[in-house]
Write a protein that holds these residues in place. Structure first.
Motif, short mmCIF file in Angstrom:
data_model
loop_
_atom_site.label_atom_id
_atom_site.label_comp_id
_atom_site.label_asym_id
_atom_site.label_seq_id
_atom_site.Cartn_x
_atom_site.Cartn_y
_atom_site.Cartn_z
N VAL A 69 77.85 12.39 19.94
CA VAL A 69 76.88 13.38 19.46
C VAL A 69 76.96 13.39 17.94
N LEU A 70 75.93 12.84 17.28
CA LEU A 70 75.97 12.68 15.83
C LEU A 70 74.54 12.64 15.31
N THR A 71 74.26 13.42 14.29
CA THR A 71 72.94 13.39 13.66
C THR A 71 72.95 12.33 12.56
N PRO A 72 71.77 11.88 12.11
CA PRO A 72 71.74 10.90 11.01
C PRO A 72 72.47 11.39 9.76
N HIS A 73 72.34 12.67 9.42
CA HIS A 73 72.99 13.16 8.21
C HIS A 73 74.51 13.17 8.36
#
Length: 573
Positions: free
Chosen positions: A498-502
């Motif tokens: 679970v990781l956003t681009p930012h």
């Protein structure tokens, strides 16, 4: 009592709240199940308890809570496939129903009535048939004809879904079903009544249409002035706000107006921006915003207060005593400590396990191999290839999402295909958030993928070499939301991350500091921070953990060094 009657006897329901332990006990004593089926159902119940992180006796048989818990489980992260998780959910639901401790209402397996069969024959489109199938069976079991469907029937169905199924998002099901039914009801030949399409969104901001026209016009004029549409105007702003900052300024004004209305001021009384920065109204806004976060520190609230002070000084031009009072009031707001948020800390904790980091860095290659194997590439194959490129780029070059989405060949991406040639990614200062140009040498493996994508892969789908990196199948550019969704979806489904681009930027800082404790200058240059204070403030917490690990290592070495000396003293004595 005969053996036949024993098998048909209902399972007595336990007194008190039912837990998964009660389901297991009922299944163990159910003579209607074969040994294999009982084993599968019992295994599914136990596995659900494990996935939820508690003992069966501590988990109530609350299908809504269990469904929400299972929806948060990432199958890759727990070492199972998506299909295996689906089978566990299915067997668990079957076990809960077979145990007899959960009341089961008719509906899901009921045959369709003649009226519903006739309706489905007249409906067109796969979407309508699939979207209304659950409603059709629910209504058929209760003798409800299509012409009698109303809001109450659909609400009853959704209540049954919450109580007796593991539907992960019943609110989404409710809304989609109502939308499909309302669309079908537009055909007068079907004789159906439209239903209400529910909205589960809690309105957070006042509708702009409820505010006076004069106020809305002044907001538009203020934003145009902030954007410096005419730099030669007498009262032009010294420096234009960036488009992203303009959107934030409008959002801040909207939030301030909403807080002022919630404090008891009528919308009709807010006629200008000056009404937001009078000391009384300003205090109301800050108090309401502070109450909304239970008095805790909040970055948005502090920035909102500072933006209103700017408006008071630059636009409303308040008197010096009033301006001093506004600054005093903002000074009373709790200032957030510069550090990673809890959300970002949770994201980074995933990578305390080295296996997770390996899964992340191996994902682009796996996706790329799959995309290359597709003999008839289409838009799905294109999306998979773009996801591989996006993750690969972010792993080595921590760009901001707006820069990643806008990447163009021969404008930002300069590809070189020769032996030992270096391909580069360059961003001009005008496109970077802090107005500082950025440049990266592209990793050879990533450069090879980019060249293959541009020259051979993408042309098979869009019919020509792409100018931009992230395009749709028709060649039009993808927006930031689409690219972000693409990245997060493949990370979650294929790598269990679970990781956003930012958050790739925070991960890059962690990777550097893990190898070079105290290497804040390297992180500063990598992320493009203007001030070392920003870098140290954000990642000092990470470095303190490294210092603690180093201390533990030194303690272990010291204790290990003392062990032989103690043993030798015992032997001599």
């Amino acid at each position: 009592m005969s053996r036949k009657r024993q098998r048909n006897a209902p399972t007595p329901r336990p007194a008190g709240p039912v837990t998964l332990a009660g389901v297991l006990a009922a299944l163990e004593h159910d003579d209607n199940l074969t040994g294999t089926r009982r084993r599968d159902l019992v295994s599914a119940v136990k596995r659900v308890a494990t996935l939820l992180g508690d003992e069966p006796a501590a988990i109530p048989l609350d299908m809504g809570a269990i469904s929400a818990g299972l929806a948060a489980v990432n199958p890759v992260a727990v070492g199972i496939t998506t299909k295996r998780l689906a089978n566990i959910r299915s067997d668990f639901l079957a076990g809960a129903k077979a145990s007899g401790v959960m009341p089961v209402k008719p509906g899901s397996k009921s045959p369709l009535s003649r009226a519903w069969i006739d309706l489905f024959q007249r409906l067109s489109g796969r979407r309508a048939l699939i979207g209304l199938s659950r409603l059709a069976r629910h209504a058929s079991a209760r003798g409800i004809a299509p012409k009698d469907i109303n809001d109450e029937v659909i609400r009853d169905l959704i209540a049954a879904v919450r109580e007796q199924s593991l539907c992960p998002r019943p609110t989404v099901l409710h809304r989609q079903m109502a939308q499909i039914w309302t669309e079908a009801a537009r055909d007068p030949a079907l004789g159906l009544r439209p239903v209400t399409v529910p909205s589960y969104r809690t309105p957070k901001r006042i509708d702009w249409a409820h505010l006076p026209k004069a106020f809305r016009q002044e907001v538009d004029e203020h934003l145009a002035w902030c954007g410096v549409c005419d730099p030669f105007a007498v009262d032009a702003r010294p420096r234009a706000l960036a488009p992203r900052s303009l959107r934030l300024r409008r959002d801040q004004i909207h939030a301030a107006v909403t807080a002022l209305v919630e404090s008891g001021i009528k919308p009709s009384a807010i006629r200008s921006l000056a009404d937001l920065v009078s000391p009384d109204h300003f205090k109301r806004i800050l108090r309401r915003r502070l109450d909304s976060v239970s008095g805790e520190e909040n970055t948005f609230n502090l920035a909102l207060g500072q933006a209103l002070i700017q408006i008071a000084h630059e636009w409303a031009r308040v008197d010096a005593p009033v301006f001093a009072e506004l600054k005093r009031l903002v000074g009373k707001m709790p200032a957030p400590v510069m550090a990673l948020t809890d959300k970002n800390k949770r994201a980074l904790r995933q990578f305390d396990d080295p296996a997770v980091l390996r899964r992340l860095y191996s994902l682009p290659e796996r996706l790329w191999i799959e995309a290359r194997r597709d003999k008839t590439p289409n838009f799905r194959t294109l999306a998979k290839a773009q996801a591989a490129l996006a993750v690969a780029i972010l792993c080595y070059m921590p760009l901001r999402l707006q820069n990643l989405t806008a990447l163009e060949f021969d404008t930002h991406l300069f590809m070189r295909d020769g032996a030992r040639a270096i391909s580069t990614l360059e961003l001009p200062a005008s496109e970077v958030k802090n107005r500082t140009e950025a440049g990266f040498d592209i990793h050879p493996a990533v450069a090879k993928m980019l060249i293959e994508y541009r020259d051979r892969f993408a042309p098979k789908v869009i019919g020509r070499r792409p100018t931009r990196l992230f395009v749709n199948a028709d060649g039009t550019p993808k927006n930031q939301a689409t690219v972000a969704c693409l990245i997060m979806t493949y990370l979650r489904r294929r790598a269990g991350i679970v990781l956003t681009p930012h958050q790739f930027r925070h991960l890059s800082a962690k990777v550097v500091l893990d190898v070079e404790p105290g290497g804040f200058e390297t992180v500063k240059q990598l992320l493009g921070h203007k001030s070392i204070k920003t870098t140290v403030g954000a990642y000092a917490g990470i470095d303190s953990r490294r210092a603690a690990r180093r201390h533990q290592h030194l303690v272990e070495r010291t204790l290990a060094a003392q062990m032989p000396a103690r043993r030798s003293k015992r032997r001599t004595s």
